[in-house]
Design a protein around this motif. Structure first.
Motif, PDB file in Angstrom:
ATOM      1  N   GLN A   1       0.861  -1.323   0.067  1.00 35.37           N
ATOM      2  CA  GLN A   1       0.086   0.010   0.129  1.00 35.37           C
ATOM      3  C   GLN A   1       0.964   1.224   0.048  1.00 35.37           C
ATOM      4  OE1 GLN A   1      -3.039  -0.086   3.256  1.00 35.37           O
ATOM      5  NE2 GLN A   1      -3.829   1.639   2.350  1.00 35.37           N
ATOM      6  N   GLY A   2       0.318   2.126  -0.420  1.00 40.55           N
ATOM      7  CA  GLY A   2       1.136   3.484  -0.651  1.00 40.55           C
ATOM      8  C   GLY A   2       0.512   4.477  -1.531  1.00 40.55           C
ATOM      9  N   SER A   3       1.401   5.512  -1.925  1.00 36.82           N
ATOM     10  CA  SER A   3       0.629   6.447  -2.517  1.00 36.82           C
ATOM     11  C   SER A   3       1.580   6.768  -4.098  1.00 36.82           C
ATOM     12  CB  SER A   3       0.401   7.863  -1.968  1.00 36.82           C
ATOM     13  OG  SER A   3       1.799   8.197  -1.531  1.00 36.82           O
ATOM     14  N   TYR A   4       0.862   7.234  -5.343  1.00 35.35           N
ATOM     15  CA  TYR A   4       1.496   7.529  -6.130  1.00 35.35           C
ATOM     16  C   TYR A   4       1.743   8.867  -6.565  1.00 35.35           C
ATOM     17  CZ  TYR A   4      -0.886   3.034  -7.507  1.00 35.35           C
ATOM     18  OH  TYR A   4      -1.180   1.648  -7.684  1.00 35.35           O
ATOM     19  N   GLN A   5       3.217   9.220  -6.924  1.00 36.74           N
ATOM     20  CA  GLN A   5       4.084  10.535  -6.916  1.00 36.74           C
ATOM     21  C   GLN A   5       4.040  10.819  -8.140  1.00 36.74           C
ATOM     22  OE1 GLN A   5       4.702  11.687  -3.675  1.00 36.74           O
ATOM     23  NE2 GLN A   5       3.645   9.966  -2.717  1.00 36.74           N
ATOM     24  N   VAL A   6       3.607  12.208  -8.482  1.00 31.82           N
ATOM     25  CA  VAL A   6       3.889  12.656  -9.978  1.00 31.82           C
ATOM     26  C   VAL A   6       4.571  14.080 -10.099  1.00 31.82           C
ATOM     27  CG1 VAL A   6       1.699  11.573 -10.826  1.00 31.82           C
ATOM     28  CG2 VAL A   6       1.597  13.664  -9.867  1.00 31.82           C
ATOM     29  N   LEU A   7       4.669  14.916  -8.940  1.00 29.56           N
ATOM     30  CA  LEU A   7       5.120  15.978  -9.122  1.00 29.56           C
ATOM     31  C   LEU A   7       6.682  15.919  -9.076  1.00 29.56           C
ATOM     32  CD1 LEU A   7       3.263  18.215  -6.383  1.00 29.56           C
ATOM     33  CD2 LEU A   7       3.074  18.436  -8.901  1.00 29.56           C
TER      34      LEU A   7
ATOM     35  N   GLY B   1       7.775  20.029 -20.393  1.00 31.77           N
ATOM     36  CA  GLY B   1       8.277  19.022 -21.155  1.00 31.77           C
ATOM     37  C   GLY B   1       7.735  17.948 -20.813  1.00 31.77           C
ATOM     38  N   GLU B   2       8.354  16.583 -20.329  1.00 34.75           N
ATOM     39  CA  GLU B   2       7.656  15.300 -19.896  1.00 34.75           C
ATOM     40  C   GLU B   2       7.684  15.581 -18.300  1.00 34.75           C
ATOM     41  OE1 GLU B   2       6.433  13.407 -21.733  1.00 34.75           O
ATOM     42  OE2 GLU B   2       7.307  14.324 -23.512  1.00 34.75           O
ATOM     43  N   THR B   3       8.218  16.581 -17.591  1.00 40.88           N
ATOM     44  CA  THR B   3       8.070  16.537 -16.175  1.00 40.88           C
ATOM     45  C   THR B   3       6.880  17.187 -15.546  1.00 40.88           C
ATOM     46  OG1 THR B   3      10.661  16.907 -16.147  1.00 40.88           O
ATOM     47  CG2 THR B   3       9.312  17.539 -14.144  1.00 40.88           C
ATOM     48  N   VAL B   4       6.103  16.556 -14.454  1.00 40.97           N
ATOM     49  CA  VAL B   4       4.716  16.834 -14.088  1.00 40.97           C
ATOM     50  C   VAL B   4       5.224  18.153 -13.089  1.00 40.97           C
ATOM     51  CG1 VAL B   4       3.022  16.576 -12.610  1.00 40.97           C
ATOM     52  CG2 VAL B   4       3.713  14.963 -14.436  1.00 40.97           C
ATOM     53  N   THR B   5       4.536  19.221 -13.358  1.00 39.72           N
ATOM     54  CA  THR B   5       4.780  20.480 -12.430  1.00 39.72           C
ATOM     55  C   THR B   5       3.590  20.898 -11.676  1.00 39.72           C
ATOM     56  OG1 THR B   5       4.030  22.117 -14.134  1.00 39.72           O
ATOM     57  CG2 THR B   5       6.326  21.518 -14.007  1.00 39.72           C
ATOM     58  N   ALA B   6       2.577  20.232 -11.846  1.00 37.82           N
ATOM     59  CA  ALA B   6       1.394  20.539 -11.049  1.00 37.82           C
ATOM     60  C   ALA B   6       0.221  19.114 -11.078  1.00 37.82           C
ATOM     61  CB  ALA B   6       0.787  21.880 -11.469  1.00 37.82           C
ATOM     62  N   ALA B   7      -0.657  18.916 -10.259  1.00 38.33           N
ATOM     63  CA  ALA B   7      -1.504  17.875 -10.398  1.00 38.33           C
ATOM     64  C   ALA B   7      -2.264  18.198  -8.810  1.00 38.33           C
ATOM     65  CB  ALA B   7      -1.086  16.534 -10.493  1.00 38.33           C
TER      66      ALA B   7
END
Length: 288
Positions: A7-13, A96-102
């Protein structure tokens, strides 16, 4: 088959998720100690990179043998967007391909895994929301549970290719193959543009053909890029290059073993195009 539930959390930033990889922070990092084989690689913040079991989406930034290159971005980006949406993210913005906000900044979920690949990426079935069992327990993964995962969803939408490895139970492979075939028959996602097994093949005139024009199985794309970077930027000698690549596999349903992709690939149209002679769902690879 039994798999470890974490169990955990998905990280995108500040990460670069695509259609088959995403970052994940386990609630208990020591849960991975229960796994045999290659160790799961966690960074200094206990975040691990996940590779989604049994699927392969178009590449957004492949750089193993040279500068980063991508496959046609229409479908590469659609796959990444679909995966993040499934996991519960909205309002995703990129540099680019890097997530900056979500929104949210991280999303709860769980993974089901048997271990890591040779690069330390945790190979997993991934789910959103509440887990079906306790953290750190072994779970029997059947077809019903498989159908709740992002892996299954990505094949059902036609935005990823089936790509199987031998540890994945045949019953589950059969389900994933069936849903991929249904997406292909229905003309969903990338399938109307796919030329992996087209009789005329994928016309390759150089690296720009791979990055902007042809939609093909990502593993074939990666091998072509490696050939261009390490040998020459043409199809000359590509079958010979494959013969030394070590992609050990079995062709189903006959169970025919091969030591490379070479017997499954042919150069056509007077040497201007390449095609695979076997559908992706009929190939089971030994190693990633």
């Amino acid at each position: 088959m039994t798999m470890l539930l974490v169990q955990g959390s998905y990280q995108v930033l500040n990460f670069q998720p695509d259609g088959d990889t995403v970052a994940f922070k386990p609630t208990n990092p020591k849960a991975f100690d229960e796994l045999d084989g290659c160790p799961v690689k966690l960074d200094s913040k206990n975040i691990v990179r996940l590779r989604l079991e049994a699927i392969d989406a178009l590449e957004t930034h492949y750089s193993r043998t040279g500068p980063a290159v991508h496959q046609p971005l229409e479908f590469a980006h659609k796959a990444a967007e679909e995966l993040l949406s499934f996991l519960g993210f909205t309002g995703v913005r990129h540099n680019g391909e890097t997530v900056t906000a979500a929104t949210p900044k991280e999303a709860p979920g769980f993974i089901l895994t048997q271990g890591a690949d040779k690069f330390g990426r945790c190979v997993a079935l991934i789910g959103a929301g509440a887990p079906p069992a306790a953290d750190g327990t072994q779970v029997n993964v059947d077809v019903a549970l498989l159908r709740t995962t992002a892996n299954h969803h990505m094949l059902a939408t036609g935005l990823a290719y089936p790509t199987f490895y031998k540890k994945f139970l045949p019953e589950l492979r059969a389900e994933m193959a069936a849903v991929a075939q249904q997406a292909r028959t229905s003309g969903l996602g990338l399938w109307p543009s796919d030329v992996t097994t087209a009789p005329d093949g994928a016309v390759i005139t150089g690296l720009p053909s791979l990055t902007g024009d042809v939609v093909i199985l990502p593993k074939l794309f990666r091998r072509l890029v490696d050939h261009f970077n390490l040998v020459e930027p043409s199809l000359n000698g590509f079958p010979t290059f494959l013969a030394g690549g070590g992609d050990e596999l079995v062709i189903e349903p006959a169970g025919t073993p091969e030591l490379s992709l070479k017997p499954l690939v042919e150069i056509v149209n007077g040497g201007t195009a390449v095609r695979m002679t076997t559908s992706p769902e009929d190939i089971v690879f030994t190693e990633g």
